[in-house]
Scaffold this motif. Sequence first.
Motif, PDB file in Angstrom:
ATOM      1  N   UNK A  39       0.838  -1.199   0.000  1.00 22.58           N
ATOM      2  CA  UNK A  39       0.000   0.000   0.000  1.00 22.58           C
ATOM      3  C   UNK A  39       0.875   1.252   0.000  1.00 22.58           C
ATOM      4  N   UNK A  40       0.375   2.303  -0.599  1.00 22.47           N
ATOM      5  CA  UNK A  40       1.127   3.541  -0.679  1.00 22.47           C
ATOM      6  C   UNK A  40       1.270   4.211   0.678  1.00 22.47           C
ATOM      7  N   UNK A  41       2.256   5.066   0.798  1.00 20.67           N
ATOM      8  CA  UNK A  41       2.503   5.792   2.042  1.00 20.67           C
ATOM      9  C   UNK A  41       2.018   7.224   1.948  1.00 20.67           C
ATOM     10  N   UNK A  42       1.556   7.631   0.790  1.00 27.46           N
ATOM     11  CA  UNK A  42       1.103   9.005   0.626  1.00 27.46           C
ATOM     12  C   UNK A  42       0.384   9.154  -0.688  1.00 27.46           C
ATOM     13  N   UNK A  43       0.118  10.395  -1.061  1.00 27.53           N
ATOM     14  CA  UNK A  43      -0.624  10.663  -2.282  1.00 27.53           C
ATOM     15  C   UNK A  43       0.215  10.369  -3.525  1.00 27.53           C
ATOM     16  N   UNK A  44       1.528  10.473  -3.407  1.00 26.51           N
ATOM     17  CA  UNK A  44       2.405  10.236  -4.545  1.00 26.51           C
ATOM     18  C   UNK A  44       3.210   8.964  -4.325  1.00 26.51           C
ATOM     19  N   UNK A  45       3.688   8.351  -5.415  1.00 26.92           N
ATOM     20  CA  UNK A  45       4.498   7.138  -5.254  1.00 26.92           C
ATOM     21  C   UNK A  45       5.774   7.410  -4.465  1.00 26.92           C
ATOM     22  N   UNK A  46       6.164   6.440  -3.670  1.00 27.37           N
ATOM     23  CA  UNK A  46       7.412   6.546  -2.915  1.00 27.37           C
ATOM     24  C   UNK A  46       8.555   6.016  -3.758  1.00 27.37           C
TER      25      UNK A  46
END
Length: 85
Positions: A39-46
């Motif tokens: 799962x992502x850690x924020x609105x943008x890709x890490x």
Amino acid sequence: MTEMINGRPVTEDQIAEWAAEAEAGYDVEKLRRRGRGRPGRGAQPSQAVAVRLTPDELAEVDERAAAAHKTRSAYIRGVLLPESA
């Protein structure tokens, strides 16, 4: 021959239940929303960043992470960016 899933036999009742579920139809949009991977850690890709550590350094990081009840990654992020931890 008995059908098996994860080492367990599949019963006729299970097959009938799965068939009824499939015949009733699936919510395709809900299935598409489910992404692959972590799962992502924020609105943008890490972005993954490689760091070279000796075995002793890595052991120290792991010990400190365990003492803080955090994963290795969460511990390193907290040390690098304490305001976001």
